[in-house]
Design a protein around this motif. Structure first.
Motif, mmCIF file in Angstrom:
data_model
loop_
_atom_site.group_PDB
_atom_site.id
_atom_site.type_symbol
_atom_site.label_atom_id
_atom_site.label_comp_id
_atom_site.label_asym_id
_atom_site.label_seq_id
_atom_site.Cartn_x
_atom_site.Cartn_y
_atom_site.Cartn_z
ATOM 1 N N ASP A 65 0.847 -1.186 0.000
ATOM 2 C CA ASP A 65 0.000 0.000 0.000
ATOM 3 C C ASP A 65 0.886 1.240 0.000
ATOM 4 O O ASP A 65 1.883 1.302 0.710
ATOM 5 C CB ASP A 65 -0.883 0.027 1.253
ATOM 6 N N PRO A 67 1.345 5.621 0.221
ATOM 7 C CA PRO A 67 0.727 6.759 0.907
ATOM 8 C C PRO A 67 -0.072 7.615 -0.048
ATOM 9 O O PRO A 67 0.157 7.591 -1.264
ATOM 10 C CB PRO A 67 1.936 7.522 1.455
ATOM 11 N N THR A 86 -3.922 13.261 7.232
ATOM 12 C CA THR A 86 -4.804 12.156 6.878
ATOM 13 C C THR A 86 -4.689 11.036 7.897
ATOM 14 O O THR A 86 -3.765 10.996 8.696
ATOM 15 C CB THR A 86 -4.426 11.612 5.491
ATOM 16 N N THR A 87 -5.648 10.111 7.839
ATOM 17 C CA THR A 87 -5.614 8.999 8.784
ATOM 18 C C THR A 87 -4.371 8.149 8.606
ATOM 19 O O THR A 87 -3.863 7.566 9.562
ATOM 20 C CB THR A 87 -6.862 8.119 8.601
ATOM 21 N N GLU A 88 -3.866 8.048 7.366
ATOM 22 C CA GLU A 88 -2.678 7.245 7.130
ATOM 23 C C GLU A 88 -1.449 7.802 7.842
ATOM 24 O O GLU A 88 -0.469 7.099 8.058
ATOM 25 C CB GLU A 88 -2.388 7.142 5.628
ATOM 26 N N LYS A 125 5.834 0.357 8.551
ATOM 27 C CA LYS A 125 4.566 0.413 7.819
ATOM 28 C C LYS A 125 4.461 -0.722 6.811
ATOM 29 O O LYS A 125 3.441 -1.422 6.748
ATOM 30 C CB LYS A 125 4.451 1.763 7.098
ATOM 31 N N TRP A 249 6.933 5.999 1.739
ATOM 32 C CA TRP A 249 6.421 6.228 3.092
ATOM 33 C C TRP A 249 7.375 7.103 3.895
ATOM 34 O O TRP A 249 6.935 7.905 4.732
ATOM 35 C CB TRP A 249 6.189 4.894 3.804
ATOM 36 N N THR A 257 3.382 13.731 10.958
ATOM 37 C CA THR A 257 2.567 12.617 11.448
ATOM 38 C C THR A 257 1.858 13.071 12.702
ATOM 39 O O THR A 257 2.130 14.151 13.245
ATOM 40 C CB THR A 257 3.433 11.386 11.794
ATOM 41 N N VAL A 266 -4.280 2.549 11.146
ATOM 42 C CA VAL A 266 -4.769 2.010 9.877
ATOM 43 C C VAL A 266 -4.193 0.621 9.669
ATOM 44 O O VAL A 266 -2.996 0.400 9.805
ATOM 45 C CB VAL A 266 -4.357 2.929 8.716
ATOM 46 N N SER A 285 -10.331 0.614 10.162
ATOM 47 C CA SER A 285 -9.546 0.558 8.945
ATOM 48 C C SER A 285 -9.967 1.671 8.008
ATOM 49 O O SER A 285 -11.098 2.123 8.029
ATOM 50 C CB SER A 285 -9.732 -0.788 8.236
ATOM 51 N N HIS A 286 -9.011 2.108 7.196
ATOM 52 C CA HIS A 286 -9.274 3.146 6.220
ATOM 53 C C HIS A 286 -8.661 2.721 4.905
ATOM 54 O O HIS A 286 -7.610 3.209 4.522
ATOM 55 C CB HIS A 286 -8.684 4.478 6.700
ATOM 56 N N PRO A 288 -7.439 2.403 1.244
ATOM 57 C CA PRO A 288 -7.351 3.334 0.124
ATOM 58 C C PRO A 288 -8.224 2.856 -1.026
ATOM 59 O O PRO A 288 -8.533 1.679 -1.155
ATOM 60 C CB PRO A 288 -5.865 3.298 -0.248
#
Length: 557
Positions: A65, A67, A86-88, A125, A249, A257, A266, A285-286, A288
């Motif tokens: 995944d 960013p 953002t949540t990430e 991550k 990332w 952050t 996440v 969870s979020h 993408p």
């Protein structure tokens, strides 16, 4: 390197292209970058080659995944970004604390490395989704094991078991373990105890983050230099796609952050073999938005290949859940140590060995054990140390360093204690003994006839050499006695004699020692008025003994 199977993975060139685009976009937004050693280019990956040897994770798969292209806000940026990020960009509190602690620790011990905590966060991550959204306890240990796939050569590297299953519960092949996905053999070398609990635990985010940082700094790398940075990351996984993903990332986290509560981070979009991931319902969870035409994870299952390039595979039978973590340490025992005895000045041939086990009787790996010398003795461990802390191996055993005896003879104790926080366990005590220096053979170094006239002194000096089991016996005490006969060792009151410091006649000497070469030269010997053949006997601890003839006769007319 990755936490589990079945994570959301982009395929082939798409992964590389999107990762490169993300890095370029983030770098272009004026995020502080790493400077290339020669060109100053901070975008993308350099031409660095992976270091030799097995990568940290054995090239296990990883989460790919990427960013969001809109990065979290950071004061002073020149582009319009969301005010709160953002949540990430949220990193679970304990996980974030571990990364920052590792950065501080390494800055103090290896300031030339310049390892940023954001780099550790980037690796964390893609390796474990920040330890699965922060599912760790108050000490930083994961609530359940994070295990990569079995490295049996089927789609991944073939790495036979190196830890007897101590870390990965697999005694046939190795698996990457913990938040930073170390294979057991690499952890054995780089494992750290960052939280001070006496254990080097790959499932603890504090220990794992510091170990990852130390590994990245190996070989004198300066991570502020782009080529060193890329080479360090490639040492984690020999894949340029992996490098680009981590760098994306890294650039993202450098833009800012924020901390989120543990367990609310996440999660990766797909489930692992033990149910981890966004679909497990274990935490918020979020996911993408999938790329156009990418389909859902269930429509396009994929199995990562070595180096991180996924290829489609048909659905397979779910992997059984891994074995739960071993129960806490419950005891320490003697692991077959023999008798600890050595002669003064020599090294003990036996070393104390103990085994640490849990309540189920299984060995506990990476447990700190303190070996301590107790008692009135000059004996010391290698390095002139009276106390050392070492860690158990995969079989739960640990052996004390070599023990060197001092000159003081006598008994003492070697004590082995498990190093634990807030509790103690009964130690293992080993009785040890230092015996006096000894020689089993003592002999003259020449064969001259020793003669003197009555009332005169012997012209030749008596010289002897002592050995023990064929080796030079230095510092050995020697007793010299004028005896009545070979059958009667009583002190003779007539015939040859020595003189003490006051010039008085004595026929026994007890404070004699061989030199570094095992040689002893006796003081002068004198004859009284008695004539005849007399015996001088020399003895040593260890059984060495020799009789030497002394002849007293009037000179010829």
């Amino acid at each position: 390197m990755a936490a589990q199977f079945g994570r959301r993975l982009r395929r082939g060139a798409t992964t590389a292209a999107v990762a490169a685009a993300a890095v370029a976009a983030l770098s272009a937004s004026q995020a502080p970058g790493i400077t290339h050693a020669t060109t100053g280019d901070s975008q993308g990956a350099s031409d660095a080659t992976p270091p030799s040897g097995t990568p940290v994770t054995g090239n296990s798969p990883y989460y790919t995944d990427l960013p969001p292209l809109n990065t979290p806000n950071k004061p002073g940026t020149s582009i319009d970004l969301p005010a709160t990020g953002t949540t990430e960009a949220g990193i679970p509190a304990t996980v974030l604390a571990a990364y920052k602690q590792a950065e501080r620790t390494i800055a103090g011990s290896d300031p030339g490395c310049h390892v940023p905590w954001q780099l550790l966060a980037a690796i964390g991550k893609v390796e474990s989704g920040q330890a699965r959204g922060g599912r760790v306890d108050a000490e930083g240990t994961t609530l359940s094991p994070i295990l990569g796939p079995v490295l049996n050569g089927v789609g991944f590297a073939n790495i036979s078991d190196t830890d007897n299953g101590a870390y990965d519960s697999d005694s046939t092949h190795d698996r990457a373990v913990g938040p930073m996905q170390f294979i057991p053999s690499t952890w054995e070398t780089w494992g750290q105890d960052a939280n001070g609990d006496g254990r080097r635990d790959p499932n603890n985010i504090y220990d794992a983050a510091l170990a990852a940082g130390r590994y990245l700094c190996a070989d004198g790398r300066d991570l502020a230099v782009k080529s060193d940075l890329d080479r360090a990351i490639l040492g984690y996984n020999h894949s340029r796609e992996y490098l680009r993903t981590v760098l994306s990332w890294f650039e993202y986290y450098k833009r800012g952050t924020h901390e989120v509560p543990d367990g609310t981070g996440v999660l990766p979009i797909s489930n692992g073999p033990d149910g981890s991931g966004a679909g497990s319902g274990s935490g918020p969870s979020h996911p993408p938005t999938p790329a156009p035409g990418a389909g859902t994870p269930s429509q396009q299952p994929s199995t990562p290949q070595p180096g991180g390039t996924p290829t489609p595979t048909p659905p397979s039978t779910p992997t059984p859940p891994p074995t739960p973590p071993a129960s806490p340490v419950s005891g320490i025992e003697n692991a077959g140590t023999g008798e600890l005895t050595a002669m003064a000045g020599r090294e003990f041939t036996t070393r104390a060995t103990v085994r640490v086990k849990n309540a189920a009787g299984r060995p506990v790996a990476q447990q700190a054990v303190r070996f301590q010398i107790v008692g009135d003795t000059e004996a010391r461990f290698t390095g002139d140390k009276a106390s050392v802390v070492l860690y158990t191996g995969a079989d739960g055993t640990v052996t004390a360093p070599a023990l060197q005896a001092g000159e003081k003879a006598g008994a003492f104790t070697v004590r082995a204690t498990v190093v634990l926080v807030n509790r103690t366990l009964p130690p293992v005590n080993f009785a040890a003994t230092v015996t006096p220096r000894a020689a089993d053979v003592i002999a003259r170094t020449d064969d001259k006839v020793l003669t003197a006239a009555p009332g005169a002194e012997f012209a030749d000096i008596v010289e002897v050499k002592a050995t023990y089991k064929g080796a030079v016996a230095s510092g050995v005490a020697v007793t010299a006695t004028m005896i009545k006969s070979a059958e009667d060792p009583a002190v003779n009151d007539k015939g040859p004699y020595f003189k003490d410091a006051d010039g008085k006649t004595i026929r026994t000497l007890t404070e004699l020692k061989t030199d570094a070469n095992g040689v002893l030269k006796l003081p002068k010997i004198y004859a009284d008025d008695q004539t005849g053949t007399f015996l001088l006997r020399l003895t040593t601890p260890g059984g060495g003994s020799v009789n030497i003839e002394l002849k007293v006769a009037a000179p010829a007319a």
